[in-house]
Structures are given as structure tokens and as C-alpha cells.
Design a protein around this motif. Structure first.
Motif, PDB file in Angstrom:
ATOM      1  N   GLU A  31      41.581  28.152  48.067  1.00 61.50           N
ATOM      2  CA  GLU A  31      40.582  27.131  47.763  1.00 61.50           C
ATOM      3  C   GLU A  31      40.413  26.981  46.257  1.00 61.50           C
ATOM      4  N   ARG A  32      40.178  25.773  45.836  1.00 59.57           N
ATOM      5  CA  ARG A  32      39.924  25.495  44.417  1.00 59.57           C
ATOM      6  C   ARG A  32      38.452  25.779  44.136  1.00 59.57           C
ATOM      7  N   GLU A  33      38.190  26.561  43.103  1.00 58.57           N
ATOM      8  CA  GLU A  33      36.820  26.875  42.713  1.00 58.57           C
ATOM      9  C   GLU A  33      36.444  26.087  41.470  1.00 58.57           C
ATOM     10  N   ALA A  34      35.149  26.013  41.195  1.00 59.43           N
ATOM     11  CA  ALA A  34      34.654  25.294  40.018  1.00 59.43           C
ATOM     12  C   ALA A  34      33.571  26.117  39.347  1.00 59.43           C
ATOM     13  N   ASP A  35      33.444  25.917  38.061  1.00 62.45           N
ATOM     14  CA  ASP A  35      32.338  26.494  37.295  1.00 62.45           C
ATOM     15  C   ASP A  35      31.369  25.370  36.974  1.00 62.45           C
ATOM     16  N   PHE A  36      30.077  25.673  36.990  1.00 62.75           N
ATOM     17  CA  PHE A  36      29.048  24.673  36.725  1.00 62.75           C
ATOM     18  C   PHE A  36      28.350  25.033  35.420  1.00 62.75           C
TER      19      PHE A  36
END
Length: 135
Positions: A31-36
Motif C-alpha cells: 500500500e502507498r502511504e502518505a505523510d500529512f
């Protein structure tokens, strides 16, 4: 759209919002993760962000990191790290999808006469002060 936009107690515009930055690699589950990242913009830049940023709109943000702290309602010290925006470039995204002939997503101030951005499109006058003029 910025999460929070107001005039501070001394009348200065401030906008706070969060951007999502996709990580270049997937996790072990594929899965592709993201930082906020929390962003704060002040004055005219806050006005521009409030006008042009929307969920899904791509933007390039330059700024400096700032760490601050405050005491919350429970009396606990809370530390916040955020980017204080110094320059925001409005890139492609939803607006570009709505207007496929635009080559830069309607980026205001891009310097291109074919940008698709028309400041007079709503028929309202535009306030321009002497500090806005480059000469």
C-alpha cells in the motif's frame, strides 16, 4: 480549501491547512502511504491559499520549519511542528481536470498569457495597491 482562515487579533490574514505527501515506495502490504504536513500561511499568501487551494489540488510549498508549544485545556504542554509557507505554487489537480486546455492548472501569477486564469471573470473589481506593483 484551507482548514482555517481568519484575520488574527491584529488584522493579519492567516490560513492553516494540511497537505498530503505520498511516499515514493509502498509498505510491506503493497500500500502507498502518505505523510500529512501542517502548513501556515500569512498575509497575502494566506488570501491566495484560501482562494485557490482545494482538496486534491496539487501545490508546491516552500517555507521554513517552525516548532512551537502551548498548554491545552487539560493543562498539558503540546508541541506543534509546522511549515511556515513563504512561497506557494498552485499546480495541476482538480482545476486542470475541469479545464483540460489549461497547461498549468490555472496557476495565478505564472507569467503565461495562456494560463487560463482570468482575474476579471467574475465581473468584480480587483483591489491593487502600490505595493502590488513591481515598479
Amino acid at each position: 480549501m484551507p482548514k482555517f482562515y481568519l484575520l488574527s487579533s491584529n488584522g493579519v490574514a492567516v490560513a492553516t491547512f494540511t497537505i498530503a505527501i505520498n511516499r515514493p515506495r509502498t509498505n510491506q502490504a503493497g500500500e502507498r502511504e502518505a505523510d500529512f504536513i501542517n502548513i501556515v500561511a500569512w498575509q497575502k499568501l494566506a488570501d491566495l491559499c484560501a482562494s485557490y487551494l482545494r482538496k486534491g489540488r496539487q501545490a508546491a510549498i516552500e517555507g521554513r520549519l517552525q516548532t512551537r508549544s502551548y498548554d491545552n485545556k487539560e493543562g498539558k504542554r503540546v508541541f506543534v511542528t509546522e511549515v511556515v509557507a513563504e512561497n506557494v505554487q498552485f499546480l495541476g489537480g482538480r482545476r486542470e481536470q475541469d479545464n483540460p486546455t489549461s497547461n498549468n492548472g490555472g496557476n495565478p501569477g505564472s507569467g503565461s498569457s495562456d494560463s487560463g486564469f482570468d482575474p476579471f471573470e467574475n465581473g468584480k473589481p480587483i483591489n491593487i495597491s502600490d505595493v502590488d506593483l513591481p515598479f
